[in-house]
Design a protein around this motif. Structure first.
Motif: not given
Length: 202
Positions: A146, A149-150, A153-154, A177, A181, A184
């Protein structure tokens, strides 16, 4: 999903995951036992050399360290305000060395290998009845999956704001965000339950 793992055949890639995990634990303890600036400087230098052995291009390697580096910089600045520079340098060197060694470990160990080793190391704790080794391994694996991924995405949300000419504010970035998250996380939790991964002894 993105992964912190980097394909390669370096010396660090060939070392067993268990040895790397135990070495990281010992290295961490050693860093916090001493406050000697010379020893900490040597440790940070050695950690940097080990990190370069991963084989990443310099720019990619530095980009991976950027998020945690900013946190370390804030901690160092806070310490510098309230303590002499010699004392403020101690946590800076400790955290930098630890960051570099940990980054090396995650870059040269696959998620599957991480989960298997952590689960095996945590297996003796099951005798206490307080934990499930499989849950510990699964939790660590999800965190490692994660985090990149976070971060990705940010960056995507931030770039979308810039492209639309919107003013970048923490509230406008964090709200989507967090929502994405959590969405997901719900999907992954549903997939885990559907496969019966957390149904111990059933």
């Amino acid at each position: 999903m993105q992964s912190l793992y980097v394909e390669g055949n370096s010396v660090m890639h060939r070392i067993s995951p268990r040895l790397k995990l135990l070495s990281l634990a010992a290295f961490s303890i050693a860093l916090f036992v001493t406050g000697n600036l010379v020893l900490l400087s040597i440790a940070a230098l050695l950690a940097a050399i080990v990190y370069r052995m991963v084989g990443l291009p310099l720019r990619d390697g530095l980009r991976r360290l950027r998020p945690i580096s900013l946190t370390i910089a804030v901690v160092a600045l806070f310490n510098l305000i309230f303590h002499p520079w010699q004392e403020a340098l101690v946590p800076l060197l400790r955290l930098t060395a630890l960051m570099l060694f940990a980054a090396t470990l995650t870059a040269t160990t696959s998620i599957t290998a991480f989960i298997d080793e952590v689960t095996a190391l945590a297996r003796p704790l099951e005798r206490t009845g307080w934990v499930q080794a499989d849950d510990i391994g699964l939790a660590l694996g999800l965190v490692l999956r994660f985090v990149p991924e976070i971060v990705g995405r940010y960056q995507a949300i931030r770039e979308a704001h810039i492209a639309r000419g919107l003013k970048i504010r923490p509230t406008t970035l964090l709200a989507p965000l967090i929502i994405l998250t959590l969405k997901d996380a719900d999907n992954i939790a549903a997939a885990i339950d559907a496969r019966g991964i957390r149904r111990h002894g059933s």
